[in-house]
Design a protein around this motif. Structure first.
Motif, short mmCIF file in Angstrom:
data_model
loop_
_atom_site.label_atom_id
_atom_site.label_comp_id
_atom_site.label_asym_id
_atom_site.label_seq_id
_atom_site.Cartn_x
_atom_site.Cartn_y
_atom_site.Cartn_z
N ASP A 49 -36.97 -38.63 1.77
CA ASP A 49 -37.11 -38.56 0.32
C ASP A 49 -37.02 -37.11 -0.15
N THR A 50 -36.98 -36.94 -1.43
CA THR A 50 -36.82 -35.61 -2.01
C THR A 50 -37.98 -34.70 -1.67
N GLU A 51 -39.19 -35.22 -1.68
CA GLU A 51 -40.36 -34.39 -1.36
C GLU A 51 -40.31 -33.89 0.07
N GLU A 52 -39.93 -34.75 1.00
CA GLU A 52 -39.82 -34.34 2.40
C GLU A 52 -38.74 -33.27 2.56
N LEU A 53 -37.62 -33.48 1.92
CA LEU A 53 -36.52 -32.53 1.99
C LEU A 53 -36.92 -31.18 1.38
N THR A 54 -37.65 -31.22 0.28
CA THR A 54 -38.15 -30.01 -0.35
C THR A 54 -39.06 -29.25 0.61
N GLY A 55 -39.94 -29.96 1.29
CA GLY A 55 -40.83 -29.33 2.28
C GLY A 55 -40.05 -28.67 3.40
N PHE A 56 -39.00 -29.35 3.87
CA PHE A 56 -38.14 -28.75 4.91
C PHE A 56 -37.50 -27.47 4.38
N GLY A 57 -37.08 -27.50 3.13
CA GLY A 57 -36.44 -26.33 2.53
C GLY A 57 -37.38 -25.15 2.40
N ILE A 58 -38.60 -25.39 1.96
CA ILE A 58 -39.59 -24.32 1.82
C ILE A 58 -39.90 -23.73 3.18
N ALA A 59 -40.09 -24.57 4.17
CA ALA A 59 -40.37 -24.09 5.53
C ALA A 59 -39.19 -23.26 6.06
N TYR A 60 -37.98 -23.69 5.79
CA TYR A 60 -36.80 -22.97 6.24
C TYR A 60 -36.74 -21.58 5.61
N LEU A 61 -36.98 -21.50 4.31
CA LEU A 61 -36.94 -20.21 3.64
C LEU A 61 -38.02 -19.26 4.18
N HIS A 62 -39.18 -19.78 4.48
CA HIS A 62 -40.23 -18.94 5.05
C HIS A 62 -39.85 -18.44 6.43
N ARG A 63 -39.19 -19.27 7.21
CA ARG A 63 -38.72 -18.82 8.53
C ARG A 63 -37.67 -17.72 8.38
N LEU A 64 -36.77 -17.89 7.42
CA LEU A 64 -35.76 -16.86 7.17
C LEU A 64 -36.44 -15.54 6.82
N ASN A 65 -37.41 -15.60 5.94
CA ASN A 65 -38.13 -14.42 5.50
C ASN A 65 -38.83 -13.75 6.69
N ARG A 66 -39.44 -14.51 7.53
CA ARG A 66 -40.16 -13.99 8.71
C ARG A 66 -39.18 -13.37 9.70
N ASP A 67 -38.03 -14.01 9.89
CA ASP A 67 -37.04 -13.53 10.85
C ASP A 67 -36.40 -12.21 10.41
N GLU A 68 -36.44 -11.91 9.10
CA GLU A 68 -35.84 -10.68 8.61
C GLU A 68 -36.70 -9.45 8.92
#
Length: 69
Positions: A49-68
């Motif tokens: 669902d959209t909420e689950e996908l949104t959560g995946f997206g937020i987690a992905y962006l945080h990982r990107l930020n951490r990896d930088e």
């Protein structure tokens, strides 16, 4: 077509949450397109669902930020 609505909604919400936490990130930052591609892959792998996908997206962006660092 319905998939596009879910994907767009999830991407917009995840991006808005991320930018609210990171005001230094511009609206046209390259992470936005990375987020959209990531969510498309997630959607194809496992429809959710959209909420689950949104959560995946937020987690992905945080990982990107951490990896930088």
């Amino acid at each position: 077509m319905v998939d596009d609505v879910f994907l767009k909604s999830a991407a917009e919400t995840a991006w808005a949450v991320y930018r609210a936490r990171h005001p230094e990130v511009g609206a046209r930052d390259s992470r936005r397109s990375l987020l959209e591609r990531h969510l498309q892959r997630r959607w194809k792998e496992r429809e959710g669902d959209t909420e689950e996908l949104t959560g995946f997206g937020i987690a992905y962006l945080h990982r990107l930020n951490r990896d930088e660092r």
